[in-house]
Scaffold this motif. Structure first.
Motif, PDB file in Angstrom:
ATOM      1  N   VAL A  99      -2.497  -7.006   1.666  1.00  0.00           N
ATOM      2  CA  VAL A  99      -2.091  -5.589   1.601  1.00  0.00           C
ATOM      3  C   VAL A  99      -1.186  -5.318   2.796  1.00  0.00           C
ATOM      4  N   ALA A 100      -0.118  -4.591   2.557  1.00  0.00           N
ATOM      5  CA  ALA A 100       0.729  -4.164   3.687  1.00  0.00           C
ATOM      6  C   ALA A 100       1.337  -2.817   3.340  1.00  0.00           C
ATOM      7  N   GLY A 101       1.193  -1.882   4.255  1.00  0.00           N
ATOM      8  CA  GLY A 101       1.734  -0.533   4.050  1.00  0.00           C
ATOM      9  C   GLY A 101       2.979  -0.329   4.884  1.00  0.00           C
ATOM     10  N   SER A 102       2.780  -0.045   6.164  1.00  0.00           N
ATOM     11  CA  SER A 102       3.936   0.226   7.043  1.00  0.00           C
ATOM     12  C   SER A 102       4.928  -0.934   7.083  1.00  0.00           C
ATOM     13  N   SER A 113       0.838  -1.201   0.000  1.00  0.00           N
ATOM     14  CA  SER A 113       0.000   0.000   0.000  1.00  0.00           C
ATOM     15  C   SER A 113       0.871   1.249   0.000  1.00  0.00           C
ATOM     16  N   GLY A 167      -3.231   4.421   7.796  1.00  0.00           N
ATOM     17  CA  GLY A 167      -2.253   3.344   7.836  1.00  0.00           C
ATOM     18  C   GLY A 167      -1.684   3.240   9.251  1.00  0.00           C
ATOM     19  N   MET A 217     -11.636  -5.733   5.626  1.00  0.00           N
ATOM     20  CA  MET A 217     -10.792  -4.763   6.335  1.00  0.00           C
ATOM     21  C   MET A 217     -10.425  -5.332   7.702  1.00  0.00           C
ATOM     22  N   GLN A 253      -2.203   1.150  11.744  1.00  0.00           N
ATOM     23  CA  GLN A 253      -3.000   0.706  12.890  1.00  0.00           C
ATOM     24  C   GLN A 253      -2.707  -0.768  13.199  1.00  0.00           C
ATOM     25  N   MET A 257      -9.067   8.094  -0.672  1.00  0.00           N
ATOM     26  CA  MET A 257      -9.907   8.528   0.459  1.00  0.00           C
ATOM     27  C   MET A 257     -10.521   9.885   0.131  1.00  0.00           C
ATOM     28  N   HIS A 314      -1.279  -1.494  -4.116  1.00  0.00           N
ATOM     29  CA  HIS A 314      -2.545  -1.090  -3.485  1.00  0.00           C
ATOM     30  C   HIS A 314      -2.583   0.433  -3.390  1.00  0.00           C
ATOM     31  N   ASP A 329      -4.846   3.514  -2.151  1.00  0.00           N
ATOM     32  CA  ASP A 329      -5.970   3.907  -1.298  1.00  0.00           C
ATOM     33  C   ASP A 329      -6.482   5.277  -1.709  1.00  0.00           C
ATOM     34  N   GLY A 350      -2.848  -3.376   9.224  1.00  0.00           N
ATOM     35  CA  GLY A 350      -2.105  -3.961  10.338  1.00  0.00           C
ATOM     36  C   GLY A 350      -1.449  -5.298  10.038  1.00  0.00           C
ATOM     37  N   PRO A 352     -11.112   1.428   8.333  1.00  0.00           N
ATOM     38  CA  PRO A 352     -10.450   2.114   7.216  1.00  0.00           C
ATOM     39  C   PRO A 352     -10.210   3.593   7.511  1.00  0.00           C
ATOM     40  N   MET A 357     -12.177   4.315  -0.873  1.00  0.00           N
ATOM     41  CA  MET A 357     -12.860   4.632   0.394  1.00  0.00           C
ATOM     42  C   MET A 357     -13.587   5.947   0.142  1.00  0.00           C
ATOM     43  N   HIS A 393      -8.375   0.852  -4.050  1.00  0.00           N
ATOM     44  CA  HIS A 393      -9.324   0.714  -2.934  1.00  0.00           C
ATOM     45  C   HIS A 393     -10.023   2.055  -2.733  1.00  0.00           C
TER      46      HIS A 393
HETATM   47  C1  DX5 Z   1      -6.322   1.874   5.569  1.00  0.00           C
HETATM   48  C2  DX5 Z   1      -5.873   1.558   4.184  1.00  0.00           C
HETATM   49  C3  DX5 Z   1      -4.745   0.615   4.125  1.00  0.00           C
HETATM   50  C4  DX5 Z   1      -3.458   1.080   4.746  1.00  0.00           C
HETATM   51  C5  DX5 Z   1      -2.802  -0.115   5.366  1.00  0.00           C
HETATM   52  O1  DX5 Z   1      -7.558   2.468   5.553  1.00  0.00           O
HETATM   53  O2  DX5 Z   1      -6.939   0.973   3.450  1.00  0.00           O
HETATM   54  O3  DX5 Z   1      -4.502   0.149   2.800  1.00  0.00           O
HETATM   55  O4  DX5 Z   1      -2.569   1.669   3.841  1.00  0.00           O
HETATM   56  O5  DX5 Z   1      -1.692   0.289   6.056  1.00  0.00           O
HETATM   57  P1  DX5 Z   1      -0.958  -0.623   7.128  1.00  0.00           P
HETATM   58  O6  DX5 Z   1      -0.482  -1.855   6.428  1.00  0.00           O
HETATM   59  O7  DX5 Z   1       0.142   0.240   7.607  1.00  0.00           O
HETATM   60  O8  DX5 Z   1      -1.969  -0.936   8.203  1.00  0.00           O
END
Ligand code: DX5
Ligand code: ZN
Length: 224
Positions: A194-197, A7, A143, A136, A145, A36, A32, A34, A176, A140, A67, A65
């Motif tokens: 999906v992985a962000g952090s 992400s 990131g 989820m 969390q 928003m 991914h 996002d 997460g 949402p 949102m 994605h």
């Molecule tokens: C949160 C987003 C996620 C976010 C995930 O609303 O939809 O895609 O980037 O981030 P991590 O992996 O850091 O939780």
């Protein structure tokens, strides 16, 4: 087949192209993105111009994605900008069925997402109209969390419903996910991660390689 979808919400936006190259070279197949709108979720992230600029830069699959409240308003824009998979929230659509049809009519794969408080059975009647169900695993909007532990049973329930119907629907998880808990969600039935952090902090290439090893079955056993 298990797929990693990093992400970019957690990426360094000043070095987006460079960081996308790193995740792709290390084996990620999706990206991914996002979106928003400040309404469905409190924050605002990327818009069409970011997606179309990235589309010119890379051929990686764009897992978008939305949102966004009433996403039919923007599905065609994101399809035109280069989205390959367009995921909408059940809670954001006034007519879920028509929204999914609209995405398919644009020639894109359709994903349906649900927030942690929405019962899994609410998606049952749409399962034969989607390519991917996004469960989820955090609320949402942001990131970084923590994974909500109740998600594991929800993923399992979703996988059971899909199997009972004999459907070929991917289950994506988002929020997460780390090297420590990814085996748990895979074991429960998720196959798009999906992985962000967990990807964009520290050594990006190494993070992807470590995650891919677990996705390919070479990692640790699931945590109880
Ligand atoms: C949160 C987003 C996620 C976010 C995930 O609303 O939809 O895609 O980037 O981030 P991590 O992996 O850091 O939780
Ligand atoms: Zn997301």
């Amino acid at each position: 087949m298990n797929i990693l979808s990093p992400s970019i919400l957690a990426a360094d936006c000043a070095r987006l192209g460079e960081q996308i190259d790193l995740v792709q070279q290390a084996g990620a197949e999706y990206l991914h993105i996002d979106i928003m709108d400040g309404m469905f979720v409190p924050s605002i992230s990327f818009g069409m111009c970011v997606v179309s600029s990235l589309r010119k830069y890379t051929d990686i699959i764009f897992d978008v994605h939305l949102m966004v409240e009433e996403p039919t308003r923007y599905a065609a824009d994101f399809a035109r900008c280069g989205a390959d998979i367009i995921t909408v929230h059940l809670e954001a659509c006034s007519n879920v069925e028509e929204t999914l049809e609209w995405i398919h009519s644009l020639g894109r794969k359709a994903g349906l997402s649900i927030k942690p408080a929405t019962p899994i059975r609410c998606v049952e009647k749409y399962l034969d109209q989607i390519d991917m169900l996004l469960v989820m695993t955090v609320e949402p909007g942001f990131g970084g969390q923590r994974y909500l532990p109740a998600s594991t049973a929800r993923i399992r329930e979703a996988r059971r419903m899909i199997e009972e119907k004999g459907l070929n629907v991917d289950i994506e998880v988002d929020g997460g996910i780390t090297k420590k808990n990814v085996a748990t969600v895979l074991e429960a039935g998720a196959n798009v991660i999906v992985a962000g952090s967990a990807i964009f902090s520290g050594d990006i290439s190494q993070n992807v390689r470590d995650m891919m090893e677990i996705l390919n079955g070479g990692g640790k056993k699931a945590e109880p």
